[in-house]
Design an enzyme around this catalytic site. Structure first.
Site, PDB file in Angstrom:
ATOM      1  N   GLY A  57       0.848  -1.175   0.000  1.00 50.98           N
ATOM      2  CA  GLY A  57       0.000   0.000   0.000  1.00 50.98           C
ATOM      3  C   GLY A  57       0.886   1.228   0.000  1.00 50.98           C
ATOM      4  CB  SER A 136      -3.147  12.914   5.545  1.00 50.55           C
ATOM      5  OG  SER A 136      -4.187  12.273   4.842  1.00 50.55           O
TER       6      SER A 136
END
Length: 190
Positions: A57, A136
């Protein structure tokens, strides 16, 4: 990130190892400044270089991440599927190669046994508590998953619940998930 970059913000990727499986989940939102550019991006991929199976990922620039994934595939082929060795060699190149140094991305990778975070600072980290998160919304997902690890939920349920919490908090994360699961070599019944 460079100062002239136009306000790009990341994503949330989580890896959870539990019950002989590792699940990597990522959201689908791509943002530029305050605008959602795309809500269905696939930031979690299954790689099969040289017969090895790895789930990766990425958070960061998509083009940069694809460059790193291609390099990782090459390293996995060169090192016969040894994930830790391939990641260390990738991190070395990333840190020392002038072209690669400009890449703005991070990776979570797993072969079902190891769960690693690879960064452009030359780090290959195996996280504590069997949970890794980047992007984030990574800290939100990490905190949620850590709290859920003691429940009877399996790895996928922990990852999905943690991502839902991150999506509720982080404006650069949505609930459109890509989820990939891989069994460890010692897993039974999978």
């Amino acid at each position: 990130m460079s100062d002239d970059f136009p306000g790009w913000h990341g994503t949330t990727i989580i890896g959870v190892r539990k019950g002989g499986r590792v699940v990597v989940a990522g959201d689908g939102q791509v943002s530029l400044g305050q605008t959602v550019i795309k809500g269905t991006a696939r930031k979690v991929r299954r790689l099969k270089p040289g017969g090895a199976e790895v789930v990766a990922g990425f958070a960061g620039s998509t083009a940069d991440a694809f460059t790193l994934l291609e390099r990782l595939e090459g390293k996995l082929e060169a090192h016969r599927g040894q994930l830790a060795r391939a990641c260390i060699e990738l991190a070395k190149d990333w840190r020392t190669d002038k072209y690669l140094q400009k890449l703005e991305a991070m990776l979570i990778v797993t072969d079902g046994d190891a769960l690693l975070i690879v960064t452009g600072a030359g780090d290959v980290l195996e996280p504590e508590h069997d949970v890794a998160a980047i992007g984030s919304g990574g800290n939100y997902a990490l905190a949620a998953a850590r709290g859920l690890m003691e429940t009877d939920r399996d790895a996928e349920a922990v990852a999905r619940a943690a991502m839902a919490i991150a999506a509720d908090i982080c404006v650069y994360t949505n609930g459109n998930l890509t989820v990939e699961s891989i069994a460890g070599s010692g897993a039974q019944g999978d």
